[in-house]
Design a protein around this motif. Structure first.
Motif, PDB file in Angstrom:
ATOM      1  N   GLY A 163       0.800  -1.215   0.000  1.00  0.00           N
ATOM      2  CA  GLY A 163       0.000   0.000   0.000  1.00  0.00           C
ATOM      3  C   GLY A 163       0.829   1.258   0.000  1.00  0.00           C
ATOM      4  N   TYR A 164       0.177   2.342   0.445  1.00  0.00           N
ATOM      5  CA  TYR A 164       0.782   3.666   0.370  1.00  0.00           C
ATOM      6  C   TYR A 164       0.622   4.388   1.703  1.00  0.00           C
ATOM      7  CZ  TYR A 164       0.116   2.631  -4.600  1.00  0.00           C
ATOM      8  OH  TYR A 164       0.120   2.031  -5.836  1.00  0.00           O
ATOM      9  N   GLU A 165       1.655   5.099   2.092  1.00  0.00           N
ATOM     10  CA  GLU A 165       1.630   5.990   3.238  1.00  0.00           C
ATOM     11  C   GLU A 165       2.017   7.386   2.756  1.00  0.00           C
ATOM     12  OE1 GLU A 165       2.847   2.841   6.780  1.00  0.00           O
ATOM     13  OE2 GLU A 165       4.424   3.962   5.758  1.00  0.00           O
ATOM     14  N   GLY A 166       1.935   8.368   3.655  1.00  0.00           N
ATOM     15  CA  GLY A 166       2.285   9.727   3.243  1.00  0.00           C
ATOM     16  C   GLY A 166       1.300  10.247   2.213  1.00  0.00           C
ATOM     17  N   THR A 167       1.808  10.748   1.089  1.00  0.00           N
ATOM     18  CA  THR A 167       0.962  11.272   0.008  1.00  0.00           C
ATOM     19  C   THR A 167       1.193  10.456  -1.247  1.00  0.00           C
ATOM     20  OG1 THR A 167       0.990  13.523   0.895  1.00  0.00           O
ATOM     21  CG2 THR A 167       0.415  13.271  -1.423  1.00  0.00           C
ATOM     22  N   VAL A 168       0.103  10.035  -1.884  1.00  0.00           N
ATOM     23  CA  VAL A 168       0.191   9.279  -3.123  1.00  0.00           C
ATOM     24  C   VAL A 168      -0.829   9.838  -4.103  1.00  0.00           C
ATOM     25  CG1 VAL A 168      -1.473   7.533  -2.374  1.00  0.00           C
ATOM     26  CG2 VAL A 168       0.213   6.968  -4.137  1.00  0.00           C
ATOM     27  N   LEU A 169      -0.468   9.854  -5.374  1.00  0.00           N
ATOM     28  CA  LEU A 169      -1.376  10.263  -6.440  1.00  0.00           C
ATOM     29  C   LEU A 169      -1.672   9.048  -7.307  1.00  0.00           C
ATOM     30  CD1 LEU A 169      -2.912  12.342  -8.159  1.00  0.00           C
ATOM     31  CD2 LEU A 169      -0.761  12.813  -9.359  1.00  0.00           C
ATOM     32  N   LEU A 170      -2.948   8.751  -7.482  1.00  0.00           N
ATOM     33  CA  LEU A 170      -3.378   7.664  -8.357  1.00  0.00           C
ATOM     34  C   LEU A 170      -3.859   8.298  -9.662  1.00  0.00           C
ATOM     35  CD1 LEU A 170      -5.409   5.493  -5.797  1.00  0.00           C
ATOM     36  CD2 LEU A 170      -2.959   5.382  -6.351  1.00  0.00           C
ATOM     37  N   PRO A 171      -2.991   8.393 -10.671  1.00  0.00           N
ATOM     38  CA  PRO A 171      -3.366   9.080 -11.910  1.00  0.00           C
ATOM     39  C   PRO A 171      -4.122   8.165 -12.867  1.00  0.00           C
ATOM     40  CG  PRO A 171      -1.054   8.489 -11.969  1.00  0.00           C
ATOM     41  CD  PRO A 171      -1.588   7.973 -10.656  1.00  0.00           C
ATOM     42  N   VAL A 172      -5.007   8.767 -13.650  1.00  0.00           N
ATOM     43  CA  VAL A 172      -5.789   8.029 -14.641  1.00  0.00           C
ATOM     44  C   VAL A 172      -5.731   8.798 -15.956  1.00  0.00           C
ATOM     45  CG1 VAL A 172      -8.074   7.170 -15.271  1.00  0.00           C
ATOM     46  CG2 VAL A 172      -7.328   7.100 -12.882  1.00  0.00           C
ATOM     47  N   PRO A 173      -5.271   8.172 -17.046  1.00  0.00           N
ATOM     48  CA  PRO A 173      -5.252   8.869 -18.341  1.00  0.00           C
ATOM     49  C   PRO A 173      -6.658   8.981 -18.912  1.00  0.00           C
ATOM     50  CG  PRO A 173      -4.505   6.612 -18.602  1.00  0.00           C
ATOM     51  CD  PRO A 173      -4.706   6.804 -17.135  1.00  0.00           C
ATOM     52  N   MET A 174      -6.941  10.122 -19.501  1.00  0.00           N
ATOM     53  CA  MET A 174      -8.234  10.358 -20.135  1.00  0.00           C
ATOM     54  C   MET A 174      -8.034  10.484 -21.649  1.00  0.00           C
ATOM     55  SD  MET A 174     -10.563  10.532 -17.721  1.00  0.00           S
ATOM     56  CE  MET A 174     -10.282  10.222 -15.964  1.00  0.00           C
ATOM     57  N   THR A 175      -8.913   9.857 -22.387  1.00  0.00           N
ATOM     58  CA  THR A 175      -8.877   9.952 -23.846  1.00  0.00           C
ATOM     59  C   THR A 175     -10.010  10.854 -24.310  1.00  0.00           C
ATOM     60  OG1 THR A 175      -7.962   7.721 -24.035  1.00  0.00           O
ATOM     61  CG2 THR A 175      -8.969   8.670 -25.999  1.00  0.00           C
ATOM     62  N   VAL A 176      -9.645  11.958 -24.968  1.00  0.00           N
ATOM     63  CA  VAL A 176     -10.643  12.899 -25.482  1.00  0.00           C
ATOM     64  C   VAL A 176     -10.794  12.632 -26.979  1.00  0.00           C
ATOM     65  CG1 VAL A 176     -11.342  15.317 -25.632  1.00  0.00           C
ATOM     66  CG2 VAL A 176      -9.880  14.558 -23.743  1.00  0.00           C
ATOM     67  N   SER A 177     -11.927  12.094 -27.373  1.00  0.00           N
ATOM     68  CA  SER A 177     -12.157  11.713 -28.766  1.00  0.00           C
ATOM     69  C   SER A 177     -12.783  12.869 -29.544  1.00  0.00           C
ATOM     70  CB  SER A 177     -13.079  10.493 -28.817  1.00  0.00           C
ATOM     71  OG  SER A 177     -14.397  10.865 -28.434  1.00  0.00           O
ATOM     72  N   PRO A 178     -12.826  12.776 -30.852  1.00  0.00           N
ATOM     73  CA  PRO A 178     -13.492  13.821 -31.647  1.00  0.00           C
ATOM     74  C   PRO A 178     -14.966  13.974 -31.310  1.00  0.00           C
ATOM     75  CG  PRO A 178     -12.068  12.483 -33.042  1.00  0.00           C
ATOM     76  CD  PRO A 178     -12.115  11.802 -31.704  1.00  0.00           C
ATOM     77  N   ALA A 179     -15.566  12.986 -30.632  1.00  0.00           N
ATOM     78  CA  ALA A 179     -16.979  13.094 -30.259  1.00  0.00           C
ATOM     79  C   ALA A 179     -17.205  14.103 -29.144  1.00  0.00           C
ATOM     80  CB  ALA A 179     -17.503  11.721 -29.827  1.00  0.00           C
ATOM     81  N   PHE A 180     -16.133  14.534 -28.495  1.00  0.00           N
ATOM     82  CA  PHE A 180     -16.272  15.530 -27.426  1.00  0.00           C
ATOM     83  C   PHE A 180     -16.639  16.877 -28.039  1.00  0.00           C
ATOM     84  CE2 PHE A 180     -14.169  18.817 -24.721  1.00  0.00           C
ATOM     85  CZ  PHE A 180     -14.998  18.695 -23.626  1.00  0.00           C
ATOM     86  N   ASN A 181     -17.828  17.357 -27.717  1.00  0.00           N
ATOM     87  CA  ASN A 181     -18.329  18.602 -28.296  1.00  0.00           C
ATOM     88  C   ASN A 181     -19.102  19.369 -27.227  1.00  0.00           C
ATOM     89  OD1 ASN A 181     -19.119  20.659 -29.985  1.00  0.00           O
ATOM     90  ND2 ASN A 181     -20.725  19.470 -31.006  1.00  0.00           N
ATOM     91  N   PRO A 182     -18.417  20.170 -26.419  1.00  0.00           N
ATOM     92  CA  PRO A 182     -19.094  20.870 -25.318  1.00  0.00           C
ATOM     93  C   PRO A 182     -19.974  22.030 -25.768  1.00  0.00           C
ATOM     94  CG  PRO A 182     -16.800  21.526 -25.435  1.00  0.00           C
ATOM     95  CD  PRO A 182     -16.976  20.436 -26.453  1.00  0.00           C
TER      96      PRO A 182
END
Length: 741
Positions: free
Chosen positions: A124-143
């Motif tokens: 496990g982890y003690e102190g400070t840990v960052l659990l990063p997750v990659p995001m895929t932004v596709s051409p369908a993203f249209n805000p």
């Protein structure tokens, strides 16, 4: 006499609000499970600080790099878990709600550390840990052309452990600019990327070969700088090898080899076998082929004593911390016990009439006596209808509480007041009642004539709804004799349990019922006159005092900002009601504006009112003015037993901000200098279990004492059975028990 008719008519409209407030009790229970505030990107608990962070150096758009991650900062000695938690524990779980066109990848787990636990070990982890997750932004993203931000939501759950384990969870919201740069946490993401294991190429010299009761790992392709170094080994599959074992390892030229004992409890044989090797905070991941495969898994004959003891301790601690106690089997009570419980409930309901939380509604009904003083038949019918409203409301509330318990919820008497939404609704309800009593508005002038005349046409329904309203405000209180009877309902079949709630309602309604059927009482009342209007306006002040109490209760749950937001909304509500009493062009202008302003404030500040403070307000307060008296400490599961085992007496105050009886005892008997000095003389530890907000551990502790509501006061002493005191705590009673230690 006519001045009371608008007052009674108001109960028809107010009943709807009261019913909504009661019906949201179960929903409030669900909301209380979440430790994060709506719209917040961070959560703070007593054990961790969790924050949703992002890295979007080029903004948010198709093809642009985007990372989100959960940053967890642990308190000293606490830890959370890797994807393979080891011999116990659970990995952190992430559930995303993302804009259309954006997809989340897998967690890029940083290299963990090995955390020994006796003969076992965790990853496990003690102190400070960052659990990063990659995001895929596709051409369908249209805000959309006018959008400036993208909103990301995350629901996360984690198990945080020291010697005990606490399951926690939170909901997070983060808004990122579409065209701006988000790089505030760039250093943390860079560090997490450096700590993420690098994939090793599949080389011919790598394998995982099963040899007897061990597996021999051979890994080729590691960086030359590692040759001769001792590496840490982290299998990604749970339960394959002995986690706590130290592998015998060596270097065979450029190939690293290690021998790991197989777990006797092995239930899996991964092919290939994924492992992470680490050194100096960096890691390398390899998927090792398993030539010859894995031997058949033997049927489990039992756990090792060490594992069984650790898992039992871990499960007990987690259950004490967060899990509701399983309901006891429902077995019918003996006739004598059941009749005693009914008598206690009837007497407790009778005493409930003396509680300050019930007084405002009962005071209105007392004025109603004068109205029917000369009509004995109307008087009696009103008494029966009021009694029916009280008894049926208690049955409904009891059925709801028993149903929630059956569904696994840890709830007790007064559970609905643990929901900020219910508290805020009741504050609005009593504000409207107070304004009506004070003469600010009359429903007859604001409602259509068909509604305004309801009370005149249906006085029986009016009396019934008054009984419902009385139960809505009486439910937070626990009177003497009520505690034992209500606690017994948790172990009884539904029929016997509901009969106790019915007896409680009958006790509350009994004084009014008897008075309505006693002609002497009606003859003793003064005749209707101008005094009734004066008394009506006087009764507005107990209503406003009730609002003050409810705002204070909400402040204990949602903090000072939540209480301030509720006060502002009550002011806006009062202004809207006042604007509706105006006439002509002034009303046409001010009424829509004030109503719109009130609705806008509800939309803007409503979430702030019902959100719980991430860190509860201090449950303990220091005692001053008495030499040698120790301060109150927050209660936690097992603490009383630990102190008693050290030879120290313990006094536990199970309390809640919404419990008026609790506050009375806290400011009288428990504030007495003589009582506090007795505690100090006997070296009594003072623990305060604050049930203002839902706490399954406190609910379970109350159930063990045979109680389902507060207040409850218990004195523990070494070698003696716990002493449970009456709900109305007497100073002489308490001092006598302490002096006998």
């Amino acid at each position: 006499m006519s001045c009371l008719r608008p007052l009674q008519r108001s109960l028809h409209t107010l009943f709807f609000i009261a019913a909504c407030a009661l019906s949201t009790g179960a929903i409030g229970q669900i909301q209380l499970k979440t430790t994060a505030a709506a719209g917040s990107s961070s959560v703070v608990t007593p054990h961790v600080r969790a924050e949703l962070v992002a890295q979007a150096p080029d903004g948010v758009g198709p093809g642009k790099p985007l990372w989100l991650g959960l940053s967890i900062t642990h308190q000293p000695e606490w830890h959370t878990y890797w994807k393979n938690p080891g011999d116990s524990g659970l990995p952190t779980q992430l559930e995303w709600q993302l804009p259309a066109g954006i997809d989340a990848g897998e967690v890029a787990w940083p290299v963990p550390k090995k955390i020994p636990l006796g003969n076992l070990a965790n990853y496990g982890y003690e102190g400070t840990v960052l659990l990063p997750v990659p995001m895929t932004v596709s051409p369908a993203f249209n805000p959309g052309p006018l959008a400036k931000e993208a909103t990301f939501q995350l629901k996360a759950s984690w198990l945080v452990c020291r010697q005990e384990c606490i399951p926690e969870e939170g909901s997070f919201t983060l808004q990122l600019p579409l065209r701006g740069t988000t790089a505030l946490h760039a250093a943390a993401f860079d560090a997490a990327a450096a700590a993420h294991p690098r994939d090793l190429p599949a080389l011919g010299g790598s394998s995982a070969q099963v040899e007897g009761d061990a597996v021999l790992l051979r890994v080729a392709g590691l960086p030359p700088a590692l040759q001769g170094q001792t590496l840490e080994v982290f299998p990604e599959t749970t339960g394959v090898v002995e986690t706590a074992a130290t592998p015998a390892q060596q270097w065979d030229g450029a190939v690293w080899t290690a021998r790991l004992p197989l777990s006797p409890q092995r239930s899996d044989g991964p092919v290939p076998m994924p492992v992470v090797l680490a050194h100096g905070g960096q890691g390398w991941r390899a998927e090792l082929p398993v030539p010859g495969g894995w031997p058949a898994v033997a049927a489990l004959k039992g756990m090792s004593p060490a594992l069984e003891a650790a898992l039992k301790a871990n499960a007990a601690n987690a259950a004490n911390a967060a899990a509701p106690t399983a309901p006891a089997a429902a077995t019918p009570a003996p006739l004598g016990t059941w009749l005693a419980a009914l008598a206690g409930a009837l007497l407790g309901g009778l005493i409930l009439n003396l509680m300050p939380c019930v007084f405002p509604v009962l005071a209105i009904k007392v004025v109603g006596f004068a109205r029917h003083a000369q009509n004995q038949r109307a008087h009696r019918i009103g008494g029966l209808a009021y009694t029916a409203g009280v008894v049926l409301s208690f049955l409904l509330l009891g059925a709801l509480m028993l149903g929630l318990r059956t569904a696994g919820e840890a709830v007790g008497w007064g559970f609905q007041l643990q929901s900020p939404a219910v508290v805020a609704s009741l504050a609005a309800l009593f504000t409207l009642i107070g304004l009506n009593l004070a003469g600010v508005f009359e429903f007859g002038r604001m409602l259509p004539s068909s509604l305004a005349g309801l009370q005149a046409r249906h006085p029986v329904l009016d009396a019934f709804l008054t009984g419902v309203l009385a139960v809505a405000v009486a439910s937070p209180c626990t009177a003497p004799f009520m505690g034992a009877s209500l606690g017994l309902t948790a172990t009884l079949p539904a029929g016997q349990a509901l009969s106790i709630f019915a007896a409680l309602g009958l006790g509350l309604a009994l004084p009014y019922l008897l008075a309505s059927w006693l002609p002497a009482f009606a003859r003793a009342l003064p005749r209707p006159g101008a005094w009734m209007d004066t008394l009506r306006r006087l009764l507005a002040f107990p209503m406003f005092a009730t609002v003050v109490w409810l705002v204070w209760v909400l402040g204990q749950q949602s903090g000072i900002n939540g209480a301030a937001a509720l006060l502002a909304l009550l002011v806006a509500l009062s202004m809207a009601v006042w604007a509706l009493t105006l006439r002509g062009a002034t009303r046409a202008v001010l009424a829509p504006l004030s109503i719109a302003a009130c609705a806008w404030l509800v939309w803007l500040w409503g979430p702030k009112i019902i959100e719980l403070e991430s860190t509860p307000m201090a449950a303990a307060s220091a005692t001053s003015g008495v030499a040698g008296v120790t301060s109150w400490q927050p209660w936690r599961p097992g603490l009383a037993d630990e102190l008693v085992a050290q030879g120290r007496p313990v006094f536990v105050d199970y309390t809640a901000a919404w419990c008026v009886t609790c506050q009375y005892n806290k400011n009288t008997t428990l504030a007495s200098a003589a009582v506090l000095q007795d505690f100090a003389t006997k070296n009594v530890a003072l623990l305060r279990a604050d049930w203002t907000r839902r706490d399954p551990a406190i609910t379970a502790a109350l159930a063990e004492l045979g109680r389902s509501g507060v207040p409850v006061y218990v004195l523990h002493a070494p070698g003696k059975a716990p002493v449970v005191f009456s709900e109305i705590l007497g100073e002489s009673e308490l001092r006598a028990a302490v002096s006998a230690l």
